[in-house]
Write a protein that holds these residues in place. Structure first.
Motif, PDB file in Angstrom:
ATOM      1  N   GLY A 351      20.173  22.512  81.365  1.00 49.21           N
ATOM      2  CA  GLY A 351      21.093  22.056  80.322  1.00 49.21           C
ATOM      3  C   GLY A 351      20.367  21.475  79.128  1.00 49.21           C
ATOM      4  O   GLY A 351      20.723  21.734  77.966  1.00 49.21           O
ATOM      5  N   ILE A 352      19.340  20.682  79.399  1.00 49.26           N
ATOM      6  CA  ILE A 352      18.565  20.062  78.316  1.00 49.26           C
ATOM      7  C   ILE A 352      17.820  21.134  77.523  1.00 49.26           C
ATOM      8  O   ILE A 352      17.713  21.065  76.295  1.00 49.26           O
ATOM      9  CB  ILE A 352      17.575  19.032  78.896  1.00 49.26           C
ATOM     10  CG1 ILE A 352      18.334  17.896  79.591  1.00 49.26           C
ATOM     11  CG2 ILE A 352      16.687  18.460  77.798  1.00 49.26           C
ATOM     12  CD1 ILE A 352      17.460  17.017  80.459  1.00 49.26           C
ATOM     13  N   MET A 353      17.334  22.151  78.234  1.00 52.63           N
ATOM     14  CA  MET A 353      16.551  23.205  77.614  1.00 52.63           C
ATOM     15  C   MET A 353      17.416  24.078  76.693  1.00 52.63           C
ATOM     16  O   MET A 353      16.977  24.493  75.624  1.00 52.63           O
ATOM     17  CB  MET A 353      15.924  24.054  78.719  1.00 52.63           C
ATOM     18  CG  MET A 353      14.954  25.109  78.275  1.00 52.63           C
ATOM     19  SD  MET A 353      14.074  25.834  79.686  1.00 52.63           S
ATOM     20  CE  MET A 353      15.407  26.351  80.763  1.00 52.63           C
ATOM     21  N   SER A 354      18.655  24.330  77.094  1.00 54.04           N
ATOM     22  CA  SER A 354      19.507  25.246  76.330  1.00 54.04           C
ATOM     23  C   SER A 354      20.425  24.532  75.343  1.00 54.04           C
ATOM     24  O   SER A 354      20.755  25.091  74.287  1.00 54.04           O
ATOM     25  CB  SER A 354      20.356  26.090  77.292  1.00 54.04           C
ATOM     26  OG  SER A 354      21.151  25.254  78.121  1.00 54.04           O
ATOM     27  N   GLY A 355      20.831  23.290  75.643  1.00 57.38           N
ATOM     28  CA  GLY A 355      21.824  22.610  74.819  1.00 57.38           C
ATOM     29  C   GLY A 355      21.401  22.349  73.378  1.00 57.38           C
ATOM     30  O   GLY A 355      22.090  22.777  72.435  1.00 57.38           O
ATOM     31  N   PRO A 356      20.268  21.655  73.133  1.00 53.49           N
ATOM     32  CA  PRO A 356      19.895  21.341  71.749  1.00 53.49           C
ATOM     33  C   PRO A 356      19.691  22.552  70.837  1.00 53.49           C
ATOM     34  O   PRO A 356      20.210  22.563  69.714  1.00 53.49           O
ATOM     35  CB  PRO A 356      18.611  20.512  71.925  1.00 53.49           C
ATOM     36  CG  PRO A 356      18.770  19.874  73.260  1.00 53.49           C
ATOM     37  CD  PRO A 356      19.448  20.900  74.106  1.00 53.49           C
TER      38      PRO A 356
END
Length: 403
Positions: A351-356
């Motif tokens: 999630g952190i990798m794709s969200g921003p």
């Protein structure tokens, strides 16, 4: 007393690892200008770090169960600090920088499974939520340290100097934690706690349905947090006309509010009769609503209202971790906590990798932050729905060694 020393070491490591891994996104305005990046490329810097988290989390959890939380916790923090110092000290080309950012994430992924296992085993269920919340408080505290110090260092020197300083701090913290965990009483307490868990260990399973659903929901939970870390200063500057250093001050305050809420929510779950899940769902709902509220802000919004909305957003977007990881330790079979937490960290890293970068891509495509905030609220809602289906287990309490 030994249990609290174990907690203090895990907390210190979590603070400095978060300071290093969130330090790069906090320096986004300076890196963007130095390397001439777009909004989505800025988001990719966070993605590279958490690609390393994604690749390393499962291995970190397995090593934690097979070796010891002490070895994985201290070794990972020392390596993360060394990598950050290298990033700051050497003038690297983009390919080398990307590789080191991924390696930084790989080493940073050790802090959650190792630290959480050490704390969960040291405390019984009457204090576990509080202790886990305090340990998880290290993430926003590290973020607050990064927001308060690194932009100032970047203004006075460069973003590379700021990154190098964060790495040196992590190296010192690893040495301090090694000293704490080498004390005879702490080592004896950790051995007794490990023995107690092994005596209660059953034939464990990693891929149980409640664990898998909770881990999948974890993909959505950190997105709001790391969009705040990566884009809040840019959003405040570009949409609301708030200068970078004032934005850094707001981000620092937001991280501190998140640190307090993380402990408060987790400690409250120790006292309430209905378990961790209802409190976690309430925090997630507040995150989605506050993201929708941020979308309504403008340059004409009074400063006090902007600050209030951002602080409510921070309290909820950063307040879920203590509850979430405590819930996971209680869903896992005895002796499998490290692997379950490693699996969960793999999902949260996704999630952190794709969200921003996706958030930044929406901003670039629409030339406005509003659609991106709406999309974030929808992502948060999907996590809420998934967690609704998780069935909490009767609380498993392995009594720690006498303190």
């Amino acid at each position: 007393m030994s249990a609290w020393l174990i907690l203090s070491g895990a907390l210190l490591i979590q603070i400095v690892v978060a300071n290093v891994t969130q330090g790069i996104p906090t320096l986004a305005p300076f890196i963007k200008a130095d390397l001439s990046l777009s909004q989505s490329q800025v988001g990719l810097f966070t993605s590279y770090i958490f690609a390393g988290f994604f690749l390393g989390a499962g291995l970190s959890g397995w090593l934690t169960d097979r070796l010891s939380s002490r070895t994985v916790l201290i070794g990972g923090a020392a390596c993360a600090g060394l990598i950050a110092a290298i990033i700051g000290y050497f003038q690297l080309d983009r390919i080398a920088l990307v590789g080191l950012l991924m390696l930084l994430g790989l080493m940073g992924s050790t802090a959650t499974p190792a630290g959480a296992q050490a704390v969960a085993r040291a405390f019984d269920t009457r204090q576990r939520g509080l202790a886990m919340g305090l340990r998880q408080m290290g993430v926003p505290l590290g973020g607050a340290l990064a927001a308060a110090s690194l932009p100032v260092l970047a203004v006075r020197s460069s973003w590379r100097t700021a990154a190098a300083v964060s790495g040196v701090v992590a190296l010192f913290a690893a040495l301090i934690t090694l000293f704490i965990y080498s004390r005879p009483r702490v080592r004896q307490h950790a051995r007794r706690s490990k023995t107690a868990h092994r005596q209660g260990q059953v034939s464990g399973k990693l891929f149980k349905k409640p664990v898998l659903i909770a881990c999948a929901a974890g993909t959505t939970l950190p997105v709001a947090q790391f969009i705040m870390v990566t884009y809040l200063m840019l959003y405040l500057r570009d949409s609301l006309g708030i200068p970078e250093l004032r934005g850094a001050a707001l981000l620092t305050l937001a991280q501190l509010i998140g640190a307090v809420s993380r402990v408060s929510f987790a400690a409250l779950s120790d006292r309430l009769p209905f378990g961790r899940k209802p409190m976690l769902l309430a925090v997630i709902a507040m995150t989605g609503l506050s993201a929708l509220s941020i979308a309504q802000l403008s340059a004409q919004t009074p400063t006090i209202l902007v600050t209030t909305v951002v602080m409510v957003y921070a309290a909820s977007a950063l307040g879920w971790q203590g509850l979430y990881f405590t819930l996971l330790t209680e869903l896992s079979d005895s002796g499998w906590e490290g692997r379950v937490l490693g699996l969960a960290t793999t999902f949260t890293s996704l999630g952190i990798m794709s969200g921003p970068p996706l958030f930044g891509l929406l901003v670039d495509a629409s030339s406005s932050y509003r659609p991106a905030w709406y999309a974030l609220a929808a992502v948060v809602a999907s996590g809420f729905v998934m967690l609704l289906t998780v069935q909490e287990q009767p609380t498993r309490s392995v009594a720690p060694a006498t303190r």
